[in-house]
Scaffold this active site. Sequence first.
Site, PDB file in Angstrom:
ATOM      1  N   GLY A  40      -0.582   4.243   8.494  1.00 15.02           N
ATOM      2  CA  GLY A  40      -1.618   3.955   7.505  1.00 15.02           C
ATOM      3  C   GLY A  40      -1.567   2.462   7.251  1.00 15.02           C
ATOM      4  N   THR A  42      -3.347  -0.828   5.746  1.00 13.76           N
ATOM      5  CA  THR A  42      -4.368  -1.179   4.758  1.00 13.76           C
ATOM      6  C   THR A  42      -4.879  -2.603   4.952  1.00 13.76           C
ATOM      7  OG1 THR A  42      -3.043   0.147   3.250  1.00 13.76           O
ATOM      8  CG2 THR A  42      -4.823  -1.153   2.260  1.00 13.76           C
ATOM      9  N   GLN A 225       4.573   1.770  13.507  1.00 17.38           N
ATOM     10  CA  GLN A 225       5.641   2.037  12.529  1.00 17.38           C
ATOM     11  C   GLN A 225       6.599   0.837  12.423  1.00 17.38           C
ATOM     12  OE1 GLN A 225       4.414   4.733  14.423  1.00 17.38           O
ATOM     13  NE2 GLN A 225       3.472   5.349  12.508  1.00 17.38           N
TER      14      GLN A 225
HETATM   15  P1  GDP Z   1       1.359  -1.195   6.876  1.00 20.48           P
HETATM   16  O1  GDP Z   1       1.493   0.254   7.170  1.00 20.48           O
HETATM   17  O2  GDP Z   1       2.549  -1.982   7.315  1.00 20.48           O
HETATM   18  O3  GDP Z   1       0.089  -1.796   7.375  1.00 20.48           O
HETATM   19  O4  GDP Z   1       1.335  -1.310   5.291  1.00 20.48           O
HETATM   20  P2  GDP Z   1       0.523  -0.355   4.264  1.00 20.48           P
HETATM   21  O5  GDP Z   1      -0.896  -0.705   4.332  1.00 20.48           O
HETATM   22  O6  GDP Z   1       0.916   1.051   4.437  1.00 20.48           O
HETATM   23  O7  GDP Z   1       1.186  -0.801   2.904  1.00 20.48           O
HETATM   24  C1  GDP Z   1       1.157  -2.100   2.430  1.00 20.48           C
HETATM   25  C2  GDP Z   1       0.456  -2.125   1.066  1.00 20.48           C
HETATM   26  O8  GDP Z   1       0.708  -3.352   0.433  1.00 20.48           O
HETATM   27  C3  GDP Z   1      -1.046  -2.009   1.161  1.00 20.48           C
HETATM   28  O9  GDP Z   1      -1.516  -1.333   0.029  1.00 20.48           O
HETATM   29  C4  GDP Z   1      -1.508  -3.456   1.154  1.00 20.48           C
HETATM   30  O10 GDP Z   1      -2.829  -3.624   0.666  1.00 20.48           O
HETATM   31  C5  GDP Z   1      -0.509  -4.056   0.205  1.00 20.48           C
HETATM   32  N1  GDP Z   1      -0.167  -5.472   0.451  1.00 20.48           N
HETATM   33  C6  GDP Z   1      -0.004  -6.120   1.646  1.00 20.48           C
HETATM   34  N2  GDP Z   1       0.426  -7.373   1.431  1.00 20.48           N
HETATM   35  C7  GDP Z   1       0.541  -7.527   0.096  1.00 20.48           C
HETATM   36  C8  GDP Z   1       0.989  -8.595  -0.745  1.00 20.48           C
HETATM   37  O11 GDP Z   1       1.387  -9.663  -0.292  1.00 20.48           O
HETATM   38  N3  GDP Z   1       1.017  -8.338  -2.082  1.00 20.48           N
HETATM   39  C9  GDP Z   1       0.617  -7.162  -2.626  1.00 20.48           C
HETATM   40  N4  GDP Z   1       0.684  -7.019  -3.945  1.00 20.48           N
HETATM   41  N5  GDP Z   1       0.186  -6.135  -1.865  1.00 20.48           N
HETATM   42  C10 GDP Z   1       0.171  -6.327  -0.528  1.00 20.48           C
HETATM   43  P1  IMO Z   2       2.981   2.751   8.809  1.00 16.67           P
HETATM   44  O1  IMO Z   2       2.183   2.430  10.027  1.00 16.67           O
HETATM   45  C1  IMO Z   2       6.163   4.726   6.681  1.00 16.67           C
HETATM   46  C2  IMO Z   2       8.069   8.093   8.709  1.00 16.67           C
HETATM   47  C3  IMO Z   2       7.849   9.421   8.017  1.00 16.67           C
HETATM   48  C4  IMO Z   2       9.136  10.122   8.384  1.00 16.67           C
HETATM   49  C5  IMO Z   2       9.396   9.643   9.800  1.00 16.67           C
HETATM   50  C6  IMO Z   2       8.937  10.614  10.888  1.00 16.67           C
HETATM   51  O2  IMO Z   2       2.061   2.993   7.673  1.00 16.67           O
HETATM   52  O3  IMO Z   2       4.057   1.770   8.589  1.00 16.67           O
HETATM   53  P2  IMO Z   2       6.540  11.262  11.828  1.00 16.67           P
HETATM   54  O4  IMO Z   2       5.361  11.858  11.161  1.00 16.67           O
HETATM   55  O5  IMO Z   2       6.273   9.922  12.460  1.00 16.67           O
HETATM   56  O6  IMO Z   2       7.219  12.183  12.794  1.00 16.67           O
HETATM   57  O7  IMO Z   2       7.605  11.028  10.638  1.00 16.67           O
HETATM   58  O8  IMO Z   2       8.695   8.421   9.936  1.00 16.67           O
HETATM   59  N1  IMO Z   2       6.834   7.349   9.012  1.00 16.67           N
HETATM   60  C7  IMO Z   2       6.390   6.335   8.287  1.00 16.67           C
HETATM   61  N2  IMO Z   2       6.869   5.768   7.155  1.00 16.67           N
HETATM   62  N3  IMO Z   2       5.069   4.219   7.268  1.00 16.67           N
HETATM   63  C8  IMO Z   2       4.604   4.734   8.427  1.00 16.67           C
HETATM   64  O9  IMO Z   2       3.595   4.196   9.130  1.00 16.67           O
HETATM   65  C9  IMO Z   2       5.239   5.877   8.967  1.00 16.67           C
HETATM   66  N4  IMO Z   2       5.028   6.644  10.052  1.00 16.67           N
HETATM   67  C10 IMO Z   2       6.016   7.550  10.081  1.00 16.67           C
HETATM   68  O10 IMO Z   2       7.680   9.263   6.629  1.00 16.67           O
HETATM   69  O11 IMO Z   2      10.182   9.654   7.573  1.00 16.67           O
HETATM   70 MG    MG Z   3       1.500   2.085   6.133  1.00 12.98          MG
END
Ligand code: GDP
Ligand code: IMO
Ligand code: MG
Length: 429
Positions: A40, A42, A225
Amino acid sequence: MPNIVVIGAQWGDEGKGRIVDLLSKGVDIVARYQGGNNAGHTIVIGEEKVILHHLPSGILRENKLSVIGNGVVVDPGVLLKEVAGLRAAGYRVDSSNLRISDRTHIIMPYHREIDVAREALKGEGKIGTTGRGIGPVYEDKAARRGIKLADLIDPECFRERLADVLEERNAYITKVLGGEPLSFDSIYEEYSEYGEILKEFSCDVSGLLNKALSEGGSILFEGAQGALLDIDLGTYPYVTSSSASSGGACTGTGVSPTKIDVVLGVAKAYTTRVGEGPFPSEIHGDEGKRLRDAGAEYGSTTGRPRRCGWFDAVALRYAATTNGISSLAITKLDVLSGFESINMCVGYKYRGETLTTFPSSCSALAECEPVYEEVPGWSENVSDVTEFEELPEGARNYIRKIEELTGVGVHAVSLGPSREKILFLSELA
Ligand code: GDP
Ligand code: IMO
Ligand code: MG
């Protein structure tokens, strides 16, 4: 522009999508190389927030090609919904800006079924997966009974493969997991339709990328990941089932390591983890909740509350070494504003010894107690700061301390989710 691999340097959700979106401006192609819709990512553009599960984070940029490599696993129904959602929001997504490797493995209904049933059976000992069928689809790939996009778009081949695999998987679902068998006809019908639609996106991604490189094009490889969830180098068995490490960029796209110039590691200014597994610098109780609330730490895919902890230099050093991280992007520094003092984990206490390297055994890691160095925090809101030198002294020192502890230079510091909230400290190395 160099060819860059962007990886998460912790347990995921480091802000990879946000950083890929930023850097994608300067490259020709963004290539996802592993994972599926367990991801996921963002991206915030002005008032708009987009969470991408399958699509590369370059898809929101005009005139960029996004590709899904052979190392990724695709759930066609989810992918097509994501495409429809972006089109409805006014983004162009068609075969001129999205291509999918015909070697990509397809997530089938039995993969999701097995994933969820197994977790339920395991109870306390569960991994805490996202329930998207990720483990079972990679398992089928390794067992050489997977269905690839090339098979899906060829009706006869798909019929044969599905008949073969489903018989075996249904036996497992009924006899081992105690579930109901899945119907061949309904899967065949639904997935043949997906195959028909996905045909136009399917191509030899390795060939496409290597041709682009030979013509002087540049590629950004996007890890899905975090490095500590890598199947080989992560905190096994509490990992995902693919190669999230930088090496996965090569095996997951068919591009050679000699073509990669830069590995950018994305890390939060603190640490989070979703799901089960050891997490030495985890903060329990109210302070952990304070960090979760300040950082809005809830999973982008499952909505689960993320476990929160202090920055872990031991884990990050390990990720830097095993991935060849040449530069860091530190995200969410703004979230630490208001903490009077901040802990940084600089070692682990393990059976009376102090470790400064990351143990390979998960059970050893589970026994590790963090050794903290306490550093002064800062009270100012830093969200609107535009120059590194304008940050409060505590925040500047914190970034410098991260460089000192990890031995890697910080290229960028993010102070908010939207595109402009970023400070560049040095050239991308
Ligand atoms: P990813 O899976 O590594 O792409 O990260 P996610 O999108 O799952 O989670 C990161 C969250 O932090 C998202 O809601 C972003 O919008 C938010 N985010 C990213 N960079 C920053 C930052 O520098 N500050 C804050 N407050 N939020 C951030
Ligand atoms: P992003 O791209 C955080 C974690 C799951 C679980 C383990 C195995 O947003 O960084 P799976 O469904 O892959 O077999 O689950 O890996 N996990 C993540 N944790 N961010 C993710 O993706 C993840 N994708 C898998 O929570 O512990
Ligand atoms: Mg994520």
